[in-house]
Each structure stands twice: as C-alpha cells, then as structure tokens.
Design a protein around this motif. Structure first.
Motif, PDB file in Angstrom:
ATOM      1  N   ASP A  12       0.829  -1.211   0.000  1.00 30.04           N
ATOM      2  CA  ASP A  12       0.000   0.000   0.000  1.00 30.04           C
ATOM      3  C   ASP A  12       0.865   1.264   0.000  1.00 30.04           C
ATOM      4  OD1 ASP A  12      -2.393   1.340  -0.074  1.00 30.04           O
ATOM      5  OD2 ASP A  12      -2.658   1.356   2.101  1.00 30.04           O
ATOM      6  N   ASN A  60     -11.184  -2.677  -5.159  1.00 30.37           N
ATOM      7  CA  ASN A  60     -10.449  -1.695  -5.971  1.00 30.37           C
ATOM      8  C   ASN A  60     -11.173  -1.331  -7.277  1.00 30.37           C
ATOM      9  OD1 ASN A  60      -7.191  -2.917  -4.917  1.00 30.37           O
ATOM     10  ND2 ASN A  60      -8.265  -1.072  -4.249  1.00 30.37           N
ATOM     11  N   ARG A  63     -12.225   2.305  -7.974  1.00 31.71           N
ATOM     12  CA  ARG A  63     -11.289   3.349  -8.442  1.00 31.71           C
ATOM     13  C   ARG A  63     -11.649   3.799  -9.863  1.00 31.71           C
ATOM     14  NH1 ARG A  63      -5.434   2.297  -5.772  1.00 31.71           N
ATOM     15  NH2 ARG A  63      -6.247   1.707  -3.734  1.00 31.71           N
ATOM     16  N   ARG A 173       2.170  -4.770   5.967  1.00 29.99           N
ATOM     17  CA  ARG A 173       1.409  -3.762   5.225  1.00 29.99           C
ATOM     18  C   ARG A 173       2.186  -2.463   5.276  1.00 29.99           C
ATOM     19  NH1 ARG A 173      -4.821  -2.420   4.390  1.00 29.99           N
ATOM     20  NH2 ARG A 173      -4.557  -0.578   3.108  1.00 29.99           N
ATOM     21  N   ARG A 179      -4.861  -1.704   8.687  1.00 29.34           N
ATOM     22  CA  ARG A 179      -6.060  -2.543   8.504  1.00 29.34           C
ATOM     23  C   ARG A 179      -5.752  -3.647   7.509  1.00 29.34           C
ATOM     24  NH1 ARG A 179      -8.157   2.705   6.494  1.00 29.34           N
ATOM     25  NH2 ARG A 179      -7.645   2.833   4.295  1.00 29.34           N
ATOM     26  N   SER A 181      -8.048  -4.777   5.034  1.00 28.23           N
ATOM     27  CA  SER A 181      -8.675  -4.541   3.729  1.00 28.23           C
ATOM     28  C   SER A 181      -9.062  -5.830   2.994  1.00 28.23           C
ATOM     29  CB  SER A 181      -7.764  -3.674   2.850  1.00 28.23           C
ATOM     30  OG  SER A 181      -7.439  -2.473   3.494  1.00 28.23           O
TER      31      SER A 181
HETATM   32  C1  IPE Z   1      -5.414  -2.793  -0.321  1.00 31.15           C
HETATM   33  O1  IPE Z   1      -5.074  -1.458  -0.455  1.00 31.15           O
HETATM   34  C2  IPE Z   1      -5.403  -3.470  -1.658  1.00 31.15           C
HETATM   35  C3  IPE Z   1      -4.102  -3.627  -2.280  1.00 31.15           C
HETATM   36  C4  IPE Z   1      -2.951  -3.283  -1.791  1.00 31.15           C
HETATM   37  C5  IPE Z   1      -4.140  -4.270  -3.556  1.00 31.15           C
HETATM   38  P1  IPE Z   1      -6.163  -0.315  -0.567  1.00 31.15           P
HETATM   39  O2  IPE Z   1      -5.432   0.962  -0.631  1.00 31.15           O
HETATM   40  O3  IPE Z   1      -7.106  -0.603  -1.689  1.00 31.15           O
HETATM   41  O4  IPE Z   1      -6.940  -0.458   0.805  1.00 31.15           O
HETATM   42  P2  IPE Z   1      -7.988   0.531   1.485  1.00 31.15           P
HETATM   43  O5  IPE Z   1      -9.107   0.730   0.517  1.00 31.15           O
HETATM   44  O6  IPE Z   1      -7.286   1.819   1.755  1.00 31.15           O
HETATM   45  O7  IPE Z   1      -8.379  -0.159   2.735  1.00 31.15           O
END
Ligand code: IPE
Ligand code: IPE
Ligand code: MG
Length: 225
Positions: A12, A60, A63, A173, A179, A181
């Motif tokens: 992330d 996702n 997006r 992470r 979190r 996710s």
């Molecule tokens: C989690 O990251 C998904 C991936 C890394 C592929 P996100 O950035 O989409 O997670 P949230 O929406 O902030 O929880």
C-alpha cells in the motif's frame, strides 16, 4: 528461531508516493514494481518458499477506470518482460482471486504465465488479483456443502485459493495504514503482523530484512504459553 515459509504483503501507498514525487498516482504504481522485484529477490535469497502479494482487491473496482486499466496494463507488461527471468530462477507464479471476471486478454496472459512457470520449485509467488477474502471464504463454504462433506477447518481450507500453501508467517502492510482490507482473513489467524509507515515504493531491502530479523526473535504461542 522461527522459520519463515510464507510472507504475505499488502503493498500500500503507491498512489500517495506517486502524487508526492511525480504528480500522478500511476507513477507510484510503476515505482512500486521495483519493490516487488526486491521482495521476490529477498525471499529467494532467504529460502522463503511462498510470497503472496496483494495486487488488486475486489474493492479496488471502485477506483477510476483509468487507474484500473493502468494497473492491469502494468501487470501485463511486467509478466511479458519478466517471464523468462522467472522461469530461469525456477519461480512458480499463481494468481488467486476471482480471475474469471477479469478482462479476456489479461486472463489469457495469467493462464499462460502459470503454465510456463508451473515447474518452478524454488519460490512460489502468489499474486492476489481481484481478490477478496470474504468471497473466498463464502466460495469455500459453498463448495464444501456442494461436495456434501463436513464443514470442518480442514475441509474449508481445501477449498480456499491457498489450498496446499502454508498460512503466512508474516504479514507486512506498508503505507502507514493499520487494517487488513479484506486480505486473507482466514489464513492470517495466527500470522505476525508488521505495519510499516513507509509507502510501498520507499520500502527497501533493509526494511524487509529488519522485519525478518524481528520475526525470528518472536515467541509464537499459538494459544499455548
Ligand atoms: C489494499 O489497499 C489493496 C491492495 C494493496 C491491492 P487499498 O489501498 O485498496 O486499501 P484501502 O481501501 O485503503 O483499505
Ligand atoms: C496500493 O497502493 C496498490 C493498489 C491498491 C493497487 P494504493 O494505490 O492504494 O496507494 P495509496 O494508498 O492510495 O497511496
Ligand atoms: Mg491504498
């Protein structure tokens, strides 16, 4: 010392890195690929047998279409460019998630990549793509019921995408967000979790090594004392 068989990563922070350094989120996704190569190499060097990378979640899709297309194109280019390298290093690729609803061209490439790397026995790289843990668990329960076998932990696990893969020892992470996710909710039941402040493109091999070192010193109880 705890052995490390499986590392899972929520990669992330690409978007924020891209905006900060290049003025576009997509530039961050591109930069993140270097970190992907770094962690694969580190797993290889440290004799870690499985790595699972969260690449695109079922959430996702919310997006902008442009960003989604960019991400899929980036993965396609990466696979085409790196496949020989992966075969040479005996790396096996597996894609986990709802693959059937992905664009046809991408799906074809994923299948080919799995086929070409199927004999890899040094390291298995699982790419979680259109992956959502709640869907995975629901599917596993449905399959268990359909096959008329008892609902037990073992039987559910057989029907998860990660069947035959040991649960992750370590979850990392990046991106300063604490979190899960919707990632590997079942499989992470006893995983050691490391939340990293750094954004994914800024995560370097010394950061990864530091986590491995810390993990090795932990006392893992699994409910015991
Ligand atoms: C989690 O990251 C998904 C991936 C890394 C592929 P996100 O950035 O989409 O997670 P949230 O929406 O902030 O929880
Ligand atoms: C994670 O980085 C990669 C994917 C979800 C594909 P993000 O794109 O979520 O980056 P941030 O969290 O917005 O910075
Ligand atoms: Mg994010």
């Amino acid at each position: 010392m705890n052995p490390v068989k499986h590392v899972a990563i929520i990669m992330d922070g690409n978007g924020r890195w891209g905006i900060k350094h290049k003025g576009s989120r997509n530039a961050g996704h591109r930069a993140g690929l270097n970190t992907v190569e770094m962690v694969i190499n580190e797993c290889f060097k440290n004799n870690i047998k499985y790595i699972t990378l969260y690449t695109f979640s079922t959430e996702n899709w919310k997006r902008p279409k442009k960003e989604i297309n960019f991400l899929f194109n980036l993965l396609e280019t990466f696979l085409v460019k790196k496949i020989h390298n992966l075969i040479e290093k005996k790396i096996k690729l597996r894609f986990i998630g709802t693959i059937k609803t992905l664009p046809a061209k991408l799906k074809k490439l994923l299948k080919e990549s799995e086929l070409k790397t199927r004999d890899g026995n040094e390291l298995q790289v699982n790419i979680a793509l259109n992956y959502g843990s709640k869907n995975e668990i629901i599917n596993a329960i449905k399959l268990t019921v359909k096959n008329q076998i008892n609902i037990t932990k073992k039987n559910i696990e057989k029907n998860l995408y990660t069947n035959q893969i040991p649960d992750p020892d370590i979850l990392i992470r990046t991106g300063n967000t604490n979190r899960l996710s919707n990632f590997l909710l079942w499989q992470l039941a006893y995983t050691e979790i490391f939340f990293e402040k750094k954004l994914w493109p800024d995560f370097k091999n010394h950061d990864f090594k530091k986590i491995l070192k810390k993990f090795k010193s932990l006392k893992r109880n699994f409910g015991s004392i």
